[in-house]
Design an enzyme around this catalytic site. Structure first.
Site, PDB file in Angstrom:
ATOM      1  N   ALA A  11      28.761  34.747  27.596  1.00 34.00           N
ATOM      2  CA  ALA A  11      28.364  36.150  27.781  1.00 34.00           C
ATOM      3  C   ALA A  11      26.890  36.250  28.134  1.00 34.00           C
ATOM      4  O   ALA A  11      26.227  37.225  27.811  1.00 34.00           O
ATOM      5  CB  ALA A  11      28.646  36.943  26.515  1.00 34.00           C
ATOM      6  N   ARG A  17      25.173  43.403  39.110  1.00 32.45           N
ATOM      7  CA  ARG A  17      25.925  44.351  39.939  1.00 32.45           C
ATOM      8  C   ARG A  17      26.403  45.592  39.177  1.00 32.45           C
ATOM      9  O   ARG A  17      26.900  46.543  39.768  1.00 32.45           O
ATOM     10  CB  ARG A  17      27.117  43.639  40.597  1.00 32.45           C
ATOM     11  N   GLN A  75      21.343  31.204  25.257  1.00 30.64           N
ATOM     12  CA  GLN A  75      21.148  30.376  26.451  1.00 30.64           C
ATOM     13  C   GLN A  75      20.000  31.046  27.202  1.00 30.64           C
ATOM     14  O   GLN A  75      20.195  32.050  27.875  1.00 30.64           O
ATOM     15  CB  GLN A  75      22.417  30.350  27.317  1.00 30.64           C
ATOM     16  N   GLY A  80      24.276  27.774  34.584  1.00 34.80           N
ATOM     17  CA  GLY A  80      25.656  27.507  34.971  1.00 34.80           C
ATOM     18  C   GLY A  80      26.595  27.491  33.775  1.00 34.80           C
ATOM     19  O   GLY A  80      26.162  27.367  32.623  1.00 34.80           O
ATOM     20  N   THR A  81      27.888  27.587  34.066  1.00 28.07           N
ATOM     21  CA  THR A  81      28.879  27.686  32.990  1.00 28.07           C
ATOM     22  C   THR A  81      28.944  26.409  32.139  1.00 28.07           C
ATOM     23  O   THR A  81      29.166  26.479  30.932  1.00 28.07           O
ATOM     24  CB  THR A  81      30.271  27.982  33.569  1.00 28.07           C
ATOM     25  N   TYR A 102      35.483  34.345  28.289  1.00 27.63           N
ATOM     26  CA  TYR A 102      34.405  35.043  28.994  1.00 27.63           C
ATOM     27  C   TYR A 102      34.283  36.472  28.476  1.00 27.63           C
ATOM     28  O   TYR A 102      35.291  37.182  28.357  1.00 27.63           O
ATOM     29  CB  TYR A 102      34.686  35.032  30.506  1.00 27.63           C
ATOM     30  N   ALA A 380      38.859  89.657  13.412  1.00 25.01           N
ATOM     31  CA  ALA A 380      38.160  89.191  14.610  1.00 25.01           C
ATOM     32  C   ALA A 380      36.659  89.407  14.480  1.00 25.01           C
ATOM     33  O   ALA A 380      36.208  90.396  13.917  1.00 25.01           O
ATOM     34  CB  ALA A 380      38.677  89.943  15.823  1.00 25.01           C
ATOM     35  N   ARG A 440      28.490 100.241   5.540  1.00 25.68           N
ATOM     36  CA  ARG A 440      28.665 100.800   6.870  1.00 25.68           C
ATOM     37  C   ARG A 440      27.948 102.137   6.843  1.00 25.68           C
ATOM     38  O   ARG A 440      28.121 102.906   5.896  1.00 25.68           O
ATOM     39  CB  ARG A 440      30.173 100.999   7.070  1.00 25.68           C
TER      40      ARG A 440
HETATM   41  C1  UD1 Z   1      33.558  30.738  37.465  1.00 24.06           C
HETATM   42  C2  UD1 Z   1      34.209  29.395  37.718  1.00 24.06           C
HETATM   43  C3  UD1 Z   1      35.274  29.555  38.794  1.00 24.06           C
HETATM   44  C4  UD1 Z   1      36.292  30.596  38.368  1.00 24.06           C
HETATM   45  C5  UD1 Z   1      35.569  31.903  38.036  1.00 24.06           C
HETATM   46  C6  UD1 Z   1      36.544  32.863  37.430  1.00 24.06           C
HETATM   47  C7  UD1 Z   1      32.466  27.768  37.288  1.00 24.06           C
HETATM   48  C8  UD1 Z   1      31.470  26.865  37.896  1.00 24.06           C
HETATM   49  N1  UD1 Z   1      33.209  28.460  38.125  1.00 24.06           N
HETATM   50  O1  UD1 Z   1      32.909  31.095  38.684  1.00 24.06           O
HETATM   51  O2  UD1 Z   1      35.934  28.326  38.996  1.00 24.06           O
HETATM   52  O3  UD1 Z   1      37.226  30.807  39.397  1.00 24.06           O
HETATM   53  O4  UD1 Z   1      34.530  31.673  37.071  1.00 24.06           O
HETATM   54  O5  UD1 Z   1      35.902  34.121  37.318  1.00 24.06           O
HETATM   55  O6  UD1 Z   1      32.607  27.809  36.093  1.00 24.06           O
HETATM   56  N2  UD1 Z   1      27.778  32.428  32.368  1.00 24.06           N
HETATM   57  C9  UD1 Z   1      26.915  32.171  31.337  1.00 24.06           C
HETATM   58  N3  UD1 Z   1      25.861  31.346  31.532  1.00 24.06           N
HETATM   59  C10 UD1 Z   1      25.615  30.766  32.734  1.00 24.06           C
HETATM   60  C11 UD1 Z   1      26.496  31.030  33.790  1.00 24.06           C
HETATM   61  C12 UD1 Z   1      27.574  31.877  33.582  1.00 24.06           C
HETATM   62  O7  UD1 Z   1      27.094  32.678  30.222  1.00 24.06           O
HETATM   63  O8  UD1 Z   1      24.621  30.009  32.836  1.00 24.06           O
HETATM   64  C13 UD1 Z   1      28.925  33.318  32.156  1.00 24.06           C
HETATM   65  C14 UD1 Z   1      28.776  34.603  32.952  1.00 24.06           C
HETATM   66  O9  UD1 Z   1      28.241  35.621  32.129  1.00 24.06           O
HETATM   67  C15 UD1 Z   1      30.196  34.935  33.338  1.00 24.06           C
HETATM   68  C16 UD1 Z   1      30.920  33.598  33.332  1.00 24.06           C
HETATM   69  O10 UD1 Z   1      30.087  32.705  32.626  1.00 24.06           O
HETATM   70  O11 UD1 Z   1      30.827  35.748  32.385  1.00 24.06           O
HETATM   71  C17 UD1 Z   1      31.232  33.092  34.712  1.00 24.06           C
HETATM   72  O12 UD1 Z   1      30.040  32.827  35.392  1.00 24.06           O
HETATM   73  P1  UD1 Z   1      29.885  33.041  36.936  1.00 24.06           P
HETATM   74  O13 UD1 Z   1      28.580  32.526  37.355  1.00 24.06           O
HETATM   75  O14 UD1 Z   1      30.222  34.433  37.280  1.00 24.06           O
HETATM   76  O15 UD1 Z   1      30.997  32.072  37.500  1.00 24.06           O
HETATM   77  P2  UD1 Z   1      31.818  32.262  38.800  1.00 24.06           P
HETATM   78  O16 UD1 Z   1      30.970  31.939  39.952  1.00 24.06           O
HETATM   79  O17 UD1 Z   1      32.511  33.551  38.808  1.00 24.06           O
END
Ligand code: UD1
Ligand code: CA
Length: 457
Positions: A11, A17, A75, A80-81, A102, A380, A440
């Site tokens: 999260a 956006r 974080q 990245g995820t 997520y 009333a 009154r």
């Molecule tokens: C990710 C997946 C993709 C999948 C898609 C589904 C990866 C690399 N790719 O892509 O395969 O189809 O989700 O929606 O995992 N987040 C963090 N910290 C970070 C990065 C992201 O908490 O450093 C969270 C974001 O808040 C979000 C989620 O992880 O809720 C997904 O991140 P996002 O960068 O949107 O991944 P996608 O490019 O959508």
């Protein structure tokens, strides 16, 4: 408690956006923050722990959801995820199964999650996928000729052939913690986005002989993420439609499920009927055969059986007995208690008052800070003047009182049982039981009086 299961909810994303000062995961579906809904679903699996990875500036998320049974992991940079999940790994023992969710995918169901966790049993990796008509933007599931998953490739890194794959990665997966730790340690950010991809663990898992057990769902809203307010509104409609369907199957008549919103919980008796444009908020209970008319708002109220609330009425934090008639255009403000057979009619506001059985307040009236007995008739245009500019005062009205129209009761004041108040009175002192009280000015008529006539020029 499932002692082997740990949930990690990502999260930390900015949610640019949404164009909002509010962190994305605090935007609501059915009046509950998206992240809270994800946590609710996770909670139903009884995991040992739920870790929420939140981002810089997400302090507000932590504060607002501080009541939830989760641990918060910062974080500070969104790399990245894969990087996001690694932040939580320190707190997770090797033998655990880690379920990754997520915070912006709010409609995921506990049924699907429990299938996903099952798919990770027997040293497999459980991966939730879906087939989309338009897979643009998602990571694609790459399989070999035997149909086994070999990797996930992100949209931006995919070849034209891979872009044609309709099976996508939802992002949700379940896997053994020890193995996950090893794989996360060996992923890099050498890709088109310069991010540590969680999805890169798939190829590593395959290399180390782990089977990827995919489960899929055809219920697409369940796996949809929210990136902007259009998607938020879409999922809100899906959510509302599902609640409406459930209520109808439980026996509630909804005259138009598309014009019914529930932001909370509704407990309804048998043959409850809800007309168009109704909003139910908080915790609401409706007894058997209640009717709620068009455009009403009910928040945190309990209604007995056979209550009719007519159109355009607003009821909040109040309790009603049975057979009450409310509205149209009535307003019950917090802390009202109405006994059985009470009538509150049009353009009547009642606040912090108890009204006993059978009393009627039918038209154009304000009753506040009042204790009203049974079988009272309020004429009333009656006003309880409860506020002197500094303090609120109580009005006590006994049983069987009759209050004439256009009366002001200047609180604190007590009207005895059976008293009658003459119309147009301003009552400043207690009125005795069984007597007529009125204040009154005397009526006069002037004989021979003529209306002035317009002077001619
Ligand atoms: C990710 C997946 C993709 C999948 C898609 C589904 C990866 C690399 N790719 O892509 O395969 O189809 O989700 O929606 O995992 N987040 C963090 N910290 C970070 C990065 C992201 O908490 O450093 C969270 C974001 O808040 C979000 C989620 O992880 O809720 C997904 O991140 P996002 O960068 O949107 O991944 P996608 O490019 O959508
Ligand atoms: Ca995304």
């Amino acid at each position: 408690m499932s002692t082997h299961l740990t949930v990690v909810v990502l999260a930390a994303g900015q949610g640019t956006r949404m164009k909002s000062d509010l962190p994305k995961v605090l935007h609501t579906i059915g009046a509950r923050p998206m992240l809270a809904r994800v946590i609710d679903s996770a909670q139903s699996l009884n995991p040992q722990a739920i870790h929420v990875v939140y981002g810089h500036g997400g302090e507000r998320v932590k504060e607002q959801l501080s009541g939830l049974p989760v641990s918060w992991i910062l974080q500070s940079q969104q790399l990245g995820t894969g990087h996001a999940v690694s932040q939580a790994m320190e707190a997770i023992a090797d033998l655990q199964t880690v379920l990754v969710l997520y915070g912006d995918v709010p409609l995921i169901t506990s049924a699907t999650l429990s299938r996903l966790v099952d798919a990770a049993k027997d040293s497999g990796l459980g991966l939730l996928t879906a087939e989309l008509d338009d897979p643009t933007g998602y990571g694609r599931i790459v399989r070999d000729s035997a149909g086994n998953v070999t990797s996930i490739v992100e949209q931006k890194d995919a070849s034209p052939e891979q872009l044609a794959i309709a099976e996508i990665n939802t992002g949700m997966l379940a896997v053994n913690a020890g193995q996950l730790r090893d794989w996360l340690d060996s992923i890099d950010n050498k890709n088109s986005q310069g991010e540590y991809y969680l999805t890169d663990i798939i190829a590593l898992a395959v290399e180390s002989g782990v089977t990827i057990n995919t489960i899929s769902t055809s219920d697409l809203p369940e796996i949809e993420g929210v990136n902007n307010r259009v998607q938020l509104a879409d999922l809100e409609r899906v959510f509302q439609q599902r609640q409406a369907n459930r209520l109808m199957l439980e026996g509630v008549t909804l005259h138009d499920p598309a014009r019914f919103d529930l932001r909370g919980n509704l407990k309804a008796g048998r043959d409850v009927e809800i007309d168009i444009g109704v909003l139910i908020e908080g915790e609401v209970e409706l007894g058997d055969r209640c009717y709620i008319g068009p455009n009403c708002i009910l928040k945190d109220v309990i209604l007995g059986s056979d209550v009719r609330v007519e159109a355009n009425s607003i009821l909040e934090s109040s309790t009603l007995g049975s057979h009450c008639l409310i509205g149209p255009f009535a307003r019950l403000r917090p802390e009202c208690q109405l006994a059985d057979d009470v009538k509150v009619g049009n353009f009547v506001e009642v606040k912090k008052s108890t009204v006993d059985k059978g009393s009627k307040i039918n038209h154009l009236t304000y009753v506040g800070d009042t204790r009203m007995g049974a079988n009272v008739n309020v004429g009333a245009g009656t006003i309880t003047c409860n506020y002197d500019g500094a303090n609120k005062h109580l009005t006590v009205i006994g049983d069987d009182v009759f209050i004439g129209s256009d009366t002001q009761l200047i609180a604190p004041v007590t009207i005895g049982d059976g008293a009658t108040i003459g119309a147009g009175s301003t009552i400043t002192r207690d009125a005795p039981s069984e007597e007529l009280t009125l204040s009154r000015s005397e009526q006069k008529s002037r004989k021979g009086w003529k209306r002035p006539v317009k002077t001619k020029r």
